[in-house]
Design a protein around this motif. Structure first.
Motif, PDB file in Angstrom:
ATOM      1  N   ARG A  30       0.870  -1.176   0.000  1.00 17.97           N
ATOM      2  CA  ARG A  30       0.000   0.000   0.000  1.00 17.97           C
ATOM      3  C   ARG A  30       0.910   1.231   0.000  1.00 17.97           C
ATOM      4  O   ARG A  30       1.646   1.466   0.959  1.00 17.97           O
ATOM      5  CB  ARG A  30      -0.934   0.019   1.208  1.00 17.97           C
ATOM      6  CG  ARG A  30      -1.932   1.197   1.134  1.00 17.97           C
ATOM      7  CD  ARG A  30      -2.874   1.215   2.326  1.00 17.97           C
ATOM      8  NE  ARG A  30      -3.785   0.094   2.358  1.00 17.97           N
ATOM      9  CZ  ARG A  30      -4.923   0.018   1.662  1.00 17.97           C
ATOM     10  NH1 ARG A  30      -5.275   1.018   0.863  1.00 17.97           N
ATOM     11  NH2 ARG A  30      -5.715  -1.036   1.769  1.00 17.97           N
ATOM     12  N   ARG A  32       0.925   5.301  -0.426  1.00 11.61           N
ATOM     13  CA  ARG A  32       0.104   6.515  -0.381  1.00 11.61           C
ATOM     14  C   ARG A  32      -1.373   6.202  -0.564  1.00 11.61           C
ATOM     15  O   ARG A  32      -2.099   6.874  -1.312  1.00 11.61           O
ATOM     16  CB  ARG A  32       0.600   7.521  -1.428  1.00 11.61           C
ATOM     17  CG  ARG A  32       1.959   8.123  -1.072  1.00 11.61           C
ATOM     18  CD  ARG A  32       2.451   9.077  -2.124  1.00 11.61           C
ATOM     19  NE  ARG A  32       2.791   8.400  -3.368  1.00 11.61           N
ATOM     20  CZ  ARG A  32       3.944   7.762  -3.578  1.00 11.61           C
ATOM     21  NH1 ARG A  32       4.857   7.739  -2.637  1.00 11.61           N
ATOM     22  NH2 ARG A  32       4.179   7.176  -4.722  1.00 11.61           N
ATOM     23  N   GLY A  33      -1.813   5.151   0.103  1.00 13.87           N
ATOM     24  CA  GLY A  33      -3.235   4.810   0.115  1.00 13.87           C
ATOM     25  C   GLY A  33      -3.677   3.820  -0.927  1.00 13.87           C
ATOM     26  O   GLY A  33      -4.772   3.258  -0.821  1.00 13.87           O
ATOM     27  N   ASP A  34      -2.877   3.579  -1.973  1.00 16.07           N
ATOM     28  CA  ASP A  34      -3.272   2.676  -3.064  1.00 16.07           C
ATOM     29  C   ASP A  34      -2.529   1.350  -2.988  1.00 16.07           C
ATOM     30  O   ASP A  34      -1.328   1.310  -2.699  1.00 16.07           O
ATOM     31  CB  ASP A  34      -2.993   3.325  -4.423  1.00 16.07           C
ATOM     32  CG  ASP A  34      -3.847   4.556  -4.662  1.00 16.07           C
ATOM     33  OD1 ASP A  34      -4.964   4.605  -4.132  1.00 16.07           O
ATOM     34  OD2 ASP A  34      -3.387   5.458  -5.381  1.00 16.07           O
ATOM     35  N   LYS A 271      -4.863  11.466   0.842  1.00 15.65           N
ATOM     36  CA  LYS A 271      -3.751  11.433  -0.105  1.00 15.65           C
ATOM     37  C   LYS A 271      -3.674  12.800  -0.776  1.00 15.65           C
ATOM     38  O   LYS A 271      -4.677  13.288  -1.309  1.00 15.65           O
ATOM     39  CB  LYS A 271      -3.989  10.332  -1.146  1.00 15.65           C
ATOM     40  CG  LYS A 271      -2.879  10.171  -2.142  1.00 15.65           C
ATOM     41  CD  LYS A 271      -3.038   8.878  -2.917  1.00 15.65           C
ATOM     42  CE  LYS A 271      -4.371   8.802  -3.637  1.00 15.65           C
ATOM     43  NZ  LYS A 271      -4.486   7.593  -4.466  1.00 15.65           N
ATOM     44  N   ARG A 272      -2.520  13.446  -0.716  1.00 19.68           N
ATOM     45  CA  ARG A 272      -2.380  14.758  -1.319  1.00 19.68           C
ATOM     46  C   ARG A 272      -2.325  14.656  -2.842  1.00 19.68           C
ATOM     47  O   ARG A 272      -1.784  13.678  -3.388  1.00 19.68           O
ATOM     48  CB  ARG A 272      -1.128  15.476  -0.789  1.00 19.68           C
ATOM     49  CG  ARG A 272      -1.299  15.917   0.650  1.00 19.68           C
ATOM     50  CD  ARG A 272      -0.108  16.657   1.191  1.00 19.68           C
ATOM     51  NE  ARG A 272       0.139  17.926   0.502  1.00 19.68           N
ATOM     52  CZ  ARG A 272       0.878  18.905   1.013  1.00 19.68           C
ATOM     53  NH1 ARG A 272       1.419  18.760   2.229  1.00 19.68           N
ATOM     54  NH2 ARG A 272       1.070  20.017   0.337  1.00 19.68           N
ATOM     55  N   LYS A 276       3.507  13.761  -3.689  1.00 17.48           N
ATOM     56  CA  LYS A 276       3.388  12.392  -3.187  1.00 17.48           C
ATOM     57  C   LYS A 276       3.544  12.393  -1.674  1.00 17.48           C
ATOM     58  O   LYS A 276       4.652  12.249  -1.142  1.00 17.48           O
ATOM     59  CB  LYS A 276       4.434  11.493  -3.845  1.00 17.48           C
ATOM     60  CG  LYS A 276       4.189  11.272  -5.328  1.00 17.48           C
ATOM     61  CD  LYS A 276       5.212  10.318  -5.935  1.00 17.48           C
ATOM     62  CE  LYS A 276       4.899  10.040  -7.397  1.00 17.48           C
ATOM     63  NZ  LYS A 276       5.869   9.097  -8.008  1.00 17.48           N
ATOM     64  N   LEU A 278       0.923  12.338   2.306  1.00 15.21           N
ATOM     65  CA  LEU A 278      -0.372  12.244   2.963  1.00 15.21           C
ATOM     66  C   LEU A 278      -0.560  13.457   3.866  1.00 15.21           C
ATOM     67  O   LEU A 278       0.407  14.099   4.280  1.00 15.21           O
ATOM     68  CB  LEU A 278      -0.463  10.959   3.796  1.00 15.21           C
ATOM     69  CG  LEU A 278      -0.319   9.632   3.046  1.00 15.21           C
ATOM     70  CD1 LEU A 278      -0.231   8.473   4.026  1.00 15.21           C
ATOM     71  CD2 LEU A 278      -1.499   9.422   2.096  1.00 15.21           C
ATOM     72  N   ILE A 331      -5.980  18.378  -1.397  1.00 16.07           N
ATOM     73  CA  ILE A 331      -6.773  17.153  -1.558  1.00 16.07           C
ATOM     74  C   ILE A 331      -7.810  17.354  -2.661  1.00 16.07           C
ATOM     75  O   ILE A 331      -8.158  18.488  -3.010  1.00 16.07           O
ATOM     76  CB  ILE A 331      -7.470  16.737  -0.242  1.00 16.07           C
ATOM     77  CG1 ILE A 331      -8.502  17.785   0.187  1.00 16.07           C
ATOM     78  CG2 ILE A 331      -6.448  16.506   0.855  1.00 16.07           C
ATOM     79  CD1 ILE A 331      -9.312  17.387   1.411  1.00 16.07           C
ATOM     80  N   ASP A 335     -12.261  13.152  -2.708  1.00 17.25           N
ATOM     81  CA  ASP A 335     -11.839  12.660  -1.395  1.00 17.25           C
ATOM     82  C   ASP A 335     -12.499  13.461  -0.276  1.00 17.25           C
ATOM     83  O   ASP A 335     -12.900  12.903   0.751  1.00 17.25           O
ATOM     84  CB  ASP A 335     -10.320  12.748  -1.258  1.00 17.25           C
ATOM     85  CG  ASP A 335      -9.639  11.436  -1.593  1.00 17.25           C
ATOM     86  OD1 ASP A 335     -10.361  10.501  -1.986  1.00 17.25           O
ATOM     87  OD2 ASP A 335      -8.406  11.341  -1.480  1.00 17.25           O
TER      88      ASP A 335
END
Length: 360
Positions: A30, A32-34, A271-272, A276, A278, A331, A335
């Protein structure tokens, strides 16, 4: 070096937060969230089990074979600690590892508001950090405990399952206890802690009535207690605590909690889109006399009004914090809409607003 350490090295290089190893599938990270697949073969059950058992304590292996689930901490010195969970699933065993950085980020590095750092200097009371799994609650708490460790001369006891951030004793003496290894349960550790001359107690998770009751008791008897809950806002956090108790005890608990509570921080991780990284949106409730009175009288639905009028104390609603991040360009509108409590506030910012069945 354990065979699995190669995956942790890759995890570190890629800046991943979690490593997923599951029988019948290739590994995944995982980032940056993905979720992103690792270019590696499909993991067979026997191969993965041997890899996992190489790093697990013997007692935990026995527990896993009996129950199908275990949690424990694993550390690679000089790299990081990992919160490890093994589980059984349809195709065999599986495991998820959450990276816990060896270096604790300060409140300043995390960009937390000053009011968060000030909570470390409270003489007593209950401070709750809440939010969904993976929202950074442990990171926020570690930063607060770090402030206390650097600025106070006290005794800090942490009770976690498993131990996550490790604080080296500085101004304070810090003792870390892990459920299942150093103590039987959160409640047993809390009962013991009251006889261990603590000034600050960190409860990794307030998950049952006995633990919550003991935490409130500790906060009401002169200790500063930090704890976590999986709730999404300050009002829901207060309601969750009250609802754990039998109806006949709730009036008394409202009174005790209103006296002991000091702050509730509810957070959501984003996630920004500009780089890259958060970022976190925080809802902050400080227990002013007005807030205490609402808790005592069971009027938690009015707490957002107290937060809105309490900006001078550092209070902010989660949706306002999300709006701040959106207006900064940090953001996405999607989101912001997805994680907001009042979705109507963000509906006009998204190109294709979904049909919201909750508005029917």
């Amino acid at each position: 070096m354990a065979k699995i350490d190669a995956f942790f090295k890759l995890m570190h290089e890629q800046g991943a937060s979690d490593l997923h190893l599951v029988s019948g599938q290739p590994p995944a990270l995982r980032i940056r969230g993905d979720m992103e697949r690792i270019k590696y073969k499909v993991l067979e059950n026997d191969e993965l089990k041997a890899m996992l058992y190489e790093i697990a304590p013997e007692a935990k292996i026995k527990q896993f074979e009996e129950t199908g689930d275990i949690d424990f901490g694993y550390e690679i010195p000089g790299v990081a600690r990992y919160r490890s969970n093994f589980f059984m699933q349809k195709n065999g065993c599986g495991a998820v590892f959450r990276q816990i950085p060896e270096e604790i980020m300060t409140a300043e590095q995390l960009g937390l508001p000053n009011v968060i750092s000030k909570l470390a200097s409270l003489p007593r009371g209950l401070v709750l950090v809440t939010g969904p799994t993976g929202s950074g609650k442990s990171t926020t708490l570690a930063a607060i405990i770090d402030v206390a460790n650097r600025t106070r001369k006290d005794h800090i006891i942490t009770v976690e399952d498993p131990i996550e951030f490790v604080h080296q004793s500085k101004g304070c003496i810090v003792n870390h206890r892990e459920v299942g290894i150093h103590t039987k349960s959160f409640s047993a550790a809390l009962r013991g802690a009251l006889r261990e001359d603590p000034d600050i107690i960190l409860v990794g998770e307030m998950r049952d009535l006995e633990t919550i009751s003991l935490a409130i008791e500790a906060a009401s008897t002169g200790h500063l207690v930090f704890g976590t809950l999986h709730t999404m806002s300050a009002p829901k956090t207060i309601d969750r605590i009250i609802e754990v108790f039998p109806a006949t005890e709730q009036a008394q608990i409202r009174s005790t909690l209103s006296d002991g509570i000091r702050a509730v921080i509810s957070q959501s991780l984003f996630k920004r889109v500009d780089k890259k990284a958060l970022c976190v949106a925080l809802e902050i409730l400080i227990a002013t006399p007005a807030a205490r009175n609402l808790i005592r009288e069971g009027k938690t639905h009015q707490i957002p009004s107290v937060i809105q009028t309490g900006k001078k104390y550092g209070m902010i609603l989660l949706d306002d914090a999300i709006m701040d991040l959106y207006e900064k360009g940090w953001i996405s509108a999607d989101d912001a809409y997805l994680k907001a409590n009042d979705k109507a506030k963000f509906r006009n910012f998204i190109k294709n607003p979904p049909a919201d069945f909750t508005e029917a």
